[in-house]
Design a protein around this motif. Structure first.
Motif, PDB file in Angstrom:
ATOM      1  N   VAL A   1       0.922  -1.152  -0.044  1.00 60.09           N
ATOM      2  CA  VAL A   1      -0.252   0.070  -0.179  1.00 60.09           C
ATOM      3  C   VAL A   1       0.647   1.464   0.156  1.00 60.09           C
ATOM      4  O   VAL A   1       1.843   0.732  -0.340  1.00 60.09           O
ATOM      5  N   SER A   2       0.206   2.519  -0.076  1.00 61.23           N
ATOM      6  CA  SER A   2       1.381   3.277  -0.426  1.00 61.23           C
ATOM      7  C   SER A   2       0.847   4.511   0.950  1.00 61.23           C
ATOM      8  O   SER A   2       0.347   3.983   1.198  1.00 61.23           O
TER       9      SER A   2
ATOM     10  N   SER B   1       1.011   7.664   1.322  1.00 59.88           N
ATOM     11  CA  SER B   1      -0.634   8.459   1.021  1.00 59.88           C
ATOM     12  C   SER B   1      -1.730   7.809   1.256  1.00 59.88           C
ATOM     13  O   SER B   1      -2.194   8.673   1.972  1.00 59.88           O
ATOM     14  N   SER B   2      -1.794   6.444   1.063  1.00 63.78           N
ATOM     15  CA  SER B   2      -3.008   6.175   1.853  1.00 63.78           C
ATOM     16  C   SER B   2      -3.559   5.824   3.210  1.00 63.78           C
ATOM     17  O   SER B   2      -4.459   6.137   3.665  1.00 63.78           O
TER      18      SER B   2
ATOM     19  N   ASP C   1      -3.336  10.072   4.601  1.00 65.43           N
ATOM     20  CA  ASP C   1      -4.297  10.303   3.865  1.00 65.43           C
ATOM     21  C   ASP C   1      -5.861   9.629   5.139  1.00 65.43           C
ATOM     22  O   ASP C   1      -6.866  10.589   5.231  1.00 65.43           O
ATOM     23  N   ALA C   2      -5.976   8.736   5.058  1.00 66.65           N
ATOM     24  CA  ALA C   2      -6.897   7.838   5.764  1.00 66.65           C
ATOM     25  C   ALA C   2      -7.082   8.052   7.629  1.00 66.65           C
ATOM     26  O   ALA C   2      -7.527   8.452   8.131  1.00 66.65           O
TER      27      ALA C   2
ATOM     28  N   ARG D   1      -1.845  -3.622   6.172  1.00 70.03           N
ATOM     29  CA  ARG D   1      -1.962  -2.479   5.092  1.00 70.03           C
ATOM     30  C   ARG D   1      -0.106  -1.851   5.980  1.00 70.03           C
ATOM     31  O   ARG D   1      -0.122  -0.884   7.142  1.00 70.03           O
TER      32      ARG D   1
ATOM     33  N   SER E   1       3.505   0.406   4.738  1.00 69.36           N
ATOM     34  CA  SER E   1       4.178   0.910   3.323  1.00 69.36           C
ATOM     35  C   SER E   1       5.202   0.667   3.462  1.00 69.36           C
ATOM     36  O   SER E   1       5.741   0.825   4.384  1.00 69.36           O
TER      37      SER E   1
ATOM     38  N   SER F   1       7.068   3.340  -2.060  1.00 67.67           N
ATOM     39  CA  SER F   1       5.908   5.310  -1.926  1.00 67.67           C
ATOM     40  C   SER F   1       5.958   6.401  -1.802  1.00 67.67           C
ATOM     41  O   SER F   1       5.361   7.067  -2.160  1.00 67.67           O
TER      42      SER F   1
ATOM     43  N   TYR G   1       4.927   9.733  -3.035  1.00 69.39           N
ATOM     44  CA  TYR G   1       4.754  11.460  -1.805  1.00 69.39           C
ATOM     45  C   TYR G   1       6.396  11.420  -1.628  1.00 69.39           C
ATOM     46  O   TYR G   1       6.618  10.566  -0.984  1.00 69.39           O
TER      47      TYR G   1
END
Length: 293
Positions: free
Chosen positions: A4-5, A7-8, A11-12, A77, A79, A100, A131
């Protein structure tokens, strides 16, 4: 689970007003421990590899590829992020390897040079979907050169974000790198002011010296990404000292590294629970919407 990134994850966390945990990898054993912690806590995790760590290992690719493989194989998840990169060549090598996100650290340069260097690398990274985090206000204690009293000015921070296009900003709000005692009290009013002023997530470096409840208060005030290294390194080293003190005849490193790896996994899972919990702390430091987009 596929990679996963960063950023995800960030941001979450920002949207949910919880912390996005970013724990540093020192070697393969800590990477294994941290991935195990994310799986136990069922919480996203950012694995960070610093430039100092890369220099220790002598090259970027071996540990980075191993960490990426662990993250990709995990049920959590996860990164992979490169931390405090001062060398543009390492930024490019890390991006090519598949990370990422990167932290571009040009904070030792004069302001205008910091802006120019950061903006150039940010544009290059964005062209490749990567990112970028950067640093403006000096974080106390970094390489022994920064005064612990340093604070980030919100107006200067906003100008820096606009000029560079970075996606997240590490700010100086009272923490200090490499602290071994968890006694720091952060400037929550400044965190709230920065959160209200900036359109990007705030990053807390030097979080090892910050107690659990103070971390939660910082998140409630508006901090998002929380970097922790020294505290978990101390747990690893403390376990090895304890095992060898009890069994000084041991020669097989697996027999004292295994319990150290487990100790880090337990503490990292506990911290993930602290940072990932909804920080419902009453007071005047509730996060506010950014002043600009």
């Amino acid at each position: 689970m596929p990679l996963v990134s960063t950023s995800s994850i960030v941001d979450a966390a920002r949207e949910a007003r919880v912390g996005a945990a970013a724990f540093n990898v020192i070697h393969l054993e800590t990477a294994e421990a941290l991935v195990s912690a994310a799986e136990r806590a069922e919480t996203p995790l950012i694995l960070q590899i610093s430039e100092n760590c890369i220099r220790y290992h002598g090259a970027l690719l071996p540990l980075t590829r191993a960490t990426l493989a662990l993250a990709e194989a995990s049920t959590a998840r996860v990164s992979v992020h490169l931390d405090h990169l001062t060398d543009a060549a390492l930024v490019r090598e890390g991006v090519d390897a598949g990370v990422s996100s990167v932290m571009v650290d040009a904070s030792a340069l004069p302001y205008e040079e910091n802006v120019a260097a950061t903006a150039e690398l940010t544009a290059w990274c964005h062209d490749r979907g990567v990112y970028v985090e950067a640093e403006l206000g000096e974080v106390g204690g970094k390489d022994g050169a920064h005064a612990p009293g340093t604070r980030t000015d919100p107006d200067e921070a906003l100008a820096f974000v606009r000029a560079t296009g970075v996606d997240a900003l590490a700010v100086a709000v009272g923490s200090s790198h490499a602290m071994r005692e968890r006694t720091t009290v952060l400037d929550k009013e400044l965190i709230a002011a920065l959160r209200a002023k900036l359109p990007v997530p705030l990053v807390l470096h030097g979080s090892s010296g910050v107690p659990d409840e103070e971390l939660r208060r910082a998140i409630a005030a508006g901090m998002t990404k929380i970097n922790i290294s020294t505290h978990l390194v101390s747990v690893f080293t403390g376990s090895i000292r304890e095992t060898l003190g009890r069994e000084p005849e041991l020669v097989d490193s697996r027999k004292y590294v295994r319990p150290a790896r487990e100790a880090v996994a337990r503490e990292a899972a506990r911290l993930l629970g602290i940072l990932g919990a909804k920080a419902e702390i009453p007071g005047q430091y509730a996060p506010q919407a950014p002043a600009c987009g």
